[in-house]
Design a protein around this motif. Structure first.
Motif, PDB file in Angstrom:
ATOM      1  N   GLN A  76     -36.400  67.024 -66.430  1.00 22.49           N
ATOM      2  CA  GLN A  76     -36.792  67.952 -67.491  1.00 22.49           C
ATOM      3  C   GLN A  76     -37.992  68.787 -67.086  1.00 22.49           C
ATOM      4  O   GLN A  76     -38.797  69.184 -67.918  1.00 22.49           O
TER       5      GLN A  76
ATOM      6  N   THR B 250     -32.593  60.714 -59.766  1.00 23.65           N
ATOM      7  CA  THR B 250     -33.397  60.695 -60.985  1.00 23.65           C
ATOM      8  C   THR B 250     -32.510  60.363 -62.173  1.00 23.65           C
ATOM      9  O   THR B 250     -31.317  60.622 -62.151  1.00 23.65           O
ATOM     10  N   SER B 251     -33.120  59.834 -63.214  1.00 24.58           N
ATOM     11  CA  SER B 251     -32.378  59.479 -64.423  1.00 24.58           C
ATOM     12  C   SER B 251     -32.360  60.670 -65.377  1.00 24.58           C
ATOM     13  O   SER B 251     -33.406  61.192 -65.721  1.00 24.58           O
TER      14      SER B 251
ATOM     15  N   ILE C 213     -31.730  60.456 -68.414  1.00 16.55           N
ATOM     16  CA  ILE C 213     -32.132  59.927 -69.716  1.00 16.55           C
ATOM     17  C   ILE C 213     -33.640  59.789 -69.814  1.00 16.55           C
ATOM     18  O   ILE C 213     -34.244  60.096 -70.839  1.00 16.55           O
ATOM     19  N   ASP C 214     -34.283  59.324 -68.749  1.00 15.72           N
ATOM     20  CA  ASP C 214     -35.722  59.063 -68.754  1.00 15.72           C
ATOM     21  C   ASP C 214     -36.415  59.973 -67.753  1.00 15.72           C
ATOM     22  O   ASP C 214     -36.212  59.822 -66.550  1.00 15.72           O
ATOM     23  N   PRO C 215     -37.233  60.923 -68.201  1.00 19.58           N
ATOM     24  CA  PRO C 215     -37.872  61.859 -67.282  1.00 19.58           C
ATOM     25  C   PRO C 215     -38.917  61.211 -66.373  1.00 19.58           C
ATOM     26  O   PRO C 215     -39.405  61.833 -65.444  1.00 19.58           O
ATOM     27  N   HIS C 216     -39.260  59.955 -66.628  1.00 18.19           N
ATOM     28  CA  HIS C 216     -40.276  59.287 -65.813  1.00 18.19           C
ATOM     29  C   HIS C 216     -39.635  58.338 -64.810  1.00 18.19           C
ATOM     30  O   HIS C 216     -40.293  57.605 -64.136  1.00 18.19           O
TER      31      HIS C 216
END
Length: 195
Positions: free
Chosen positions: A151, A189-190, A192-195
């Protein structure tokens, strides 16, 4: 062909980039083959992103938030770096007839309303560098893996020289980096989770 990446651009959903052993990157649309004459498939329009010094293109990554950004990871060569391209100037070359499902307002918003923050343009080291190059990174290092964070328009993860996982913050012309000592052969990278 050494590597390829699909563009997440909603306007050109059939655009992909191909990296070669010479370091050249070709941007190609698959939709162009539908416009073939006499039922003969053609390669369609191709836009080439050249490199100054010939070396292998190891990895490519489009930014999901702003698909005009393309990160290119190259083998090391003395005095040359891996690149971040802004391919927006190449998109008029890919225009065929737009599908009827896309309205003109959506297309103009996609082209004019680019996400923020924008990536800063760095001072180009050489006057011979293409004007579409925004930034140069990792001089004299091998980039083996790349991924924009899901994101973000400005956070780029890179696997460098089989020794580092490096996070680049590309908002400034001279980006800040965070390094973790580890061997990296691939990055995922996920969504769902930007971290």
């Amino acid at each position: 062909m050494k590597c390829f990446a699909w563009s997440p651009d909603p306007v050109f959903d059939d655009l992909f980039a191909v990296g070669s052993a010479s370091g050249r990157v070709d941007l190609i649309r698959l939709e162009a083959t539908r416009v073939a004459r006499n039922n003969v498939l053609s390669s369609g329009p191709v836009v080439t992103l050249p490199v100054r010094n010939s070396r292998s293109c190891n990895v490519l990554a489009f930014c999901n938030v702003d698909p005009n950004y393309l990160a290119v990871g190259l083998d090391k060569v003395r005095g040359d770096s891996s690149l971040i391209w802004d391919i927006q100037s190449a998109t008029p070359s890919f225009s065929l007839s737009l599908p009827s499902t896309l309205d003109e307002e959506a297309v103009s918003n996609a082209v004019l309303g680019r996400p923020q923050p924008r990536m800063a343009r760095a001072d180009v080291i050489s006057h011979r560098t293409d004007g579409r190059v925004l930034q140069q990174h990792a001089p004299t290092e091998i980039l083996s893996a790349l991924a924009f964070l899901p994101q973000s328009t400005h956070l780029l993860l890179a696997g460098i020289s089989a020794r580092w996982l490096r996070l680049f913050d590309l908002r400034t012309p001279k980006p800040t980096t965070t390094n973790i000592a580890t061997k990296v052969h691939g990055i995922a990278t996920s969504p769902i989770d930007p971290h």
